[in-house]
Write a protein that holds these residues in place. Structure first.
Motif, short mmCIF file in Angstrom:
data_model
loop_
_atom_site.label_atom_id
_atom_site.label_comp_id
_atom_site.label_asym_id
_atom_site.label_seq_id
_atom_site.Cartn_x
_atom_site.Cartn_y
_atom_site.Cartn_z
N HIS A 175 0.88 -1.23 -0.14
CA HIS A 175 -0.05 0.00 -0.06
C HIS A 175 1.03 1.06 0.18
CE1 HIS A 175 -2.93 -3.00 1.41
NE2 HIS A 175 -3.67 -2.15 0.87
N ARG A 224 -3.13 0.72 -3.45
CA ARG A 224 -2.74 -0.58 -3.18
C ARG A 224 -2.08 -1.16 -4.61
NH1 ARG A 224 -6.40 -4.17 -5.17
NH2 ARG A 224 -8.43 -3.58 -5.38
N ASP A 228 -7.23 2.87 -3.51
CA ASP A 228 -7.67 2.11 -2.26
C ASP A 228 -8.92 2.93 -1.69
OD1 ASP A 228 -7.82 0.29 -0.16
OD2 ASP A 228 -6.04 0.94 0.54
#
Length: 160
Positions: free
Chosen positions: A78, A139, A158
């Motif tokens: 991430h 991500r 994300d």
């Protein structure tokens, strides 16, 4: 030396060009390890032994200290969008535009990696740009079959 102010009378210049050449990229030891780890769906960075920065993609030396890197560390999947561009013209071997490409600082890394960013609504390019300027979280999404290439993954907005 003469100083002058540009005027609106000058027409905008467009310079045509074409890039079409073959090449072989020699990745070196650390970058080769980076690409090898992509096959395992892992992203690694090289650690500068002097300043301890984690450089992604892994490289053979620190761009700040000019010290050779000898260790690797896995980084998170991430990260945060640092900067981006929205491509509106087609490029060979890339998806049809519009397409977002951005530099993302992955968790645990001290340098950003460039790749495509998906999941951004590109129907309104101004709204997309405002969203991306806010530094959203993304991500990593790997392909099903990884080949050890930078195209083995891309970033997805994300929404969590």
């Amino acid at each position: 030396m003469n100083v002058f102010t540009p005027t609106d009378e000058a027409p905008l210049v467009t310079i045509p060009g074409e890039w079409n050449f073959g090449y072989h990229y020699f990745a070196g030891e650390m970058a080769s390890r980076f690409f090898h780890e992509l096959r395992n769906k892992r992203i690694v960075g090289s650690i500068c032994p002097s300043c301890r920065r984690v450089l992604v993609p892994a490289r053979g030396f620190c761009d700040a200290c000019f010290v050779a890197a000898t260790e690797l560390r896995e980084v998170g999947l991430h990260g945060t969008v640092e900067t981006f561009t929205i491509l509106t013209e087609p490029f060979p071997k890339l998806p049809e535009p519009p397409l977002v490409v951005g530099l993302v600082l992955l968790d645990g890394a001290d340098s950003a990696v460039l790749n495509a960013i998906t999941g951004v609504d590109l129907d309104d390019l101004d709204a997309a740009a405002k969203l991306l300027l806010s530094g959203p979280r993304v991500r990593v999404e790997f392909r099903d079959e990884c080949e050890g290439r930078i195209t083995d993954f891309h970033f997805v907005l994300d929404e969590s």
